[in-house]
Design an enzyme around this catalytic site. Structure first.
Site, PDB file in Angstrom:
ATOM      1  N   LYS A  17       0.760  -1.143  -0.160  1.00 24.49           N
ATOM      2  CA  LYS A  17      -0.078  -0.105   0.057  1.00 24.49           C
ATOM      3  C   LYS A  17       0.828   1.129  -0.121  1.00 24.49           C
ATOM      4  CE  LYS A  17      -2.381  -0.883   3.756  1.00 24.49           C
ATOM      5  NZ  LYS A  17      -2.030  -2.317   4.170  1.00 24.49           N
ATOM      6  N   ARG A  92     -10.273   0.631   9.073  1.00 19.52           N
ATOM      7  CA  ARG A  92      -9.775  -0.585   9.339  1.00 19.52           C
ATOM      8  C   ARG A  92     -10.876  -1.708  10.061  1.00 19.52           C
ATOM      9  NH1 ARG A  92      -4.356   0.675   9.392  1.00 19.52           N
ATOM     10  NH2 ARG A  92      -2.889  -0.878  10.116  1.00 19.52           N
ATOM     11  N   ARG A 129      11.036  -5.751   5.543  1.00 23.31           N
ATOM     12  CA  ARG A 129      10.828  -4.432   5.287  1.00 23.31           C
ATOM     13  C   ARG A 129      11.810  -3.553   6.267  1.00 23.31           C
ATOM     14  NH1 ARG A 129       4.808  -2.161   5.131  1.00 23.31           N
ATOM     15  NH2 ARG A 129       4.756  -3.015   7.463  1.00 23.31           N
ATOM     16  N   ARG A 161      10.856  -1.223  11.790  1.00 21.24           N
ATOM     17  CA  ARG A 161       9.811  -0.845  12.456  1.00 21.24           C
ATOM     18  C   ARG A 161       9.434  -1.821  13.690  1.00 21.24           C
ATOM     19  NH1 ARG A 161       4.682   0.729   8.526  1.00 21.24           N
ATOM     20  NH2 ARG A 161       3.522  -0.663  10.183  1.00 21.24           N
ATOM     21  N   ARG A 172      -0.998  -8.772  13.971  1.00 18.84           N
ATOM     22  CA  ARG A 172      -1.602  -7.731  13.167  1.00 18.84           C
ATOM     23  C   ARG A 172      -2.554  -8.710  12.037  1.00 18.84           C
ATOM     24  NH1 ARG A 172       3.388  -4.847  11.236  1.00 18.84           N
ATOM     25  NH2 ARG A 172       1.772  -3.393  10.335  1.00 18.84           N
TER      26      ARG A 172
HETATM   27  P1  AMP Z   1       0.007   0.837   9.532  1.00 16.30           P
HETATM   28  O1  AMP Z   1       1.298   1.794   9.107  1.00 16.30           O
HETATM   29  O2  AMP Z   1      -1.054   1.482   8.692  1.00 16.30           O
HETATM   30  O3  AMP Z   1       0.368  -0.586   9.587  1.00 16.30           O
HETATM   31  O4  AMP Z   1      -0.367   1.300  11.160  1.00 16.30           O
HETATM   32  C1  AMP Z   1       0.567   0.778  12.008  1.00 16.30           C
HETATM   33  C2  AMP Z   1      -0.420   0.858  13.422  1.00 16.30           C
HETATM   34  O5  AMP Z   1      -0.953   1.998  13.604  1.00 16.30           O
HETATM   35  C3  AMP Z   1      -1.495  -0.221  13.223  1.00 16.30           C
HETATM   36  O6  AMP Z   1      -0.836  -1.459  13.625  1.00 16.30           O
HETATM   37  C4  AMP Z   1      -2.293   0.190  14.557  1.00 16.30           C
HETATM   38  O7  AMP Z   1      -1.790   0.298  15.767  1.00 16.30           O
HETATM   39  C5  AMP Z   1      -2.413   1.850  14.127  1.00 16.30           C
HETATM   40  N1  AMP Z   1      -3.398   2.165  13.451  1.00 16.30           N
HETATM   41  C6  AMP Z   1      -3.116   2.784  11.991  1.00 16.30           C
HETATM   42  N2  AMP Z   1      -4.454   2.984  11.461  1.00 16.30           N
HETATM   43  C7  AMP Z   1      -5.293   2.502  12.434  1.00 16.30           C
HETATM   44  C8  AMP Z   1      -6.693   2.460  12.332  1.00 16.30           C
HETATM   45  N3  AMP Z   1      -7.508   2.848  11.100  1.00 16.30           N
HETATM   46  N4  AMP Z   1      -7.312   2.099  13.320  1.00 16.30           N
HETATM   47  C9  AMP Z   1      -6.682   1.647  14.487  1.00 16.30           C
HETATM   48  N5  AMP Z   1      -5.410   1.566  14.866  1.00 16.30           N
HETATM   49  C10 AMP Z   1      -4.700   2.175  13.526  1.00 16.30           C
END
Ligand code: AMP
Length: 221
Positions: A17, A92, A129, A161, A172
């Site tokens: 993404k 999400r 990554r 990360r 996740r």
């Molecule tokens: P991502 O980079 O999109 O994988 O987001 C990293 C982390 O941020 C996720 O594992 C969640 O802990 C938090 N996060 C990001 N977007 C959301 C969302 N829409 N709802 C809840 N937690 C989020």
């Protein structure tokens, strides 16, 4: 330049993404709004909110819906988002999708893209990554920066990360299956779902995304 599109992109973590969003945002001339990037910025700025967010993120857990809805509603109200947007990482959960539909009732989404990559493939991708801790640029152990591990773009440290370790990734992906996969039905029922095969090279995936969006917005973009 093609403007005015309002897109959501979702898919398993590691589906590509981040890479595709950079290209889509440039192509359509709309801001790329990534909730993960917004939260990581808050963590970097060491705000009280960032400190709380970090606890969820390090554990590979989702933040509460009400917190996320507030954050996104505020962001979509900013001037740069009035030409359209590409929303990445939100919604999400079906609860977040309901809330977004309310917030965007006057300017609803054109398409919700499901970037589809099998679970076994994303596990391999995510654990390889690496990201710039300063600007978020994406690398991997197979595609490192020119001078390991310093970002080519900004000179920041390129790191893994905390939520990209195998343990956090497993959590996740399980959360994704339970909370996010139901979004496929949510958007399909409303006629906005677009599924694109993300298990190909980035140029091929990008071409497929542009074509799918074009079809879904009736040729207007
Ligand atoms: P991502 O980079 O999109 O994988 O987001 C990293 C982390 O941020 C996720 O594992 C969640 O802990 C938090 N996060 C990001 N977007 C959301 C969302 N829409 N709802 C809840 N937690 C989020």
């Amino acid at each position: 330049m093609k403007t005015g599109v309002r897109l959501i992109i979702f898919g398993r973590q590691g589906a590509g993404k981040g890479t595709q969003c950079e290209r889509l945002a440039a192509h359509y001339g709309v801001p790329h709004i990534s909730t993960g990037d917004m939260l990581r910025a808050a963590v970097r700025d060491a705000t009280e909110f960032g400190r709380k967010a970090k606890e969820f993120m390090d554990a590979g857990k989702l933040l509460p819906d009400d917190v996320m809805v507030g954050l996104v509603a505020e962001r979509l109200g900013q001037p740069d988002a009035q030409v359209g947007w590409l929303l990445d990482g939100f919604p999400r959960t079906p609860g977040q999708a309901d809330a977004l539909a309310e917030v965007t009732v006057d300017a609803p989404i054109h398409a919700a893209i499901n970037l589809d990559v099998p679970e076994a493939v994303v596990i391999e991708r995510i654990t390889a990554r690496r990201v710039c801790s300063n600007c978020g640029a994406i690398y991997s152990v197979d595609r490192p920066p020119t001078s390991p591990w310093t970002c080519d773009r900004c000179g920041g440290d390129v790191v893994q990360r905390a939520d990209d370790t195998p343990e956090a990734v497993a959590g996740r992906l399980a959360d994704y299956q339970k909370q996010t996969a139901p979004l496929i039905a949510w958007f399909a029922e409303r006629g906005t779902l677009v599924t694109v095969d993300g298990n190909d090279d980035p140029d091929t995936v990008f071409a497929a995304l542009i074509e799918a969006v074009h079809v879904n917005v009736g040729g207007r973009a």
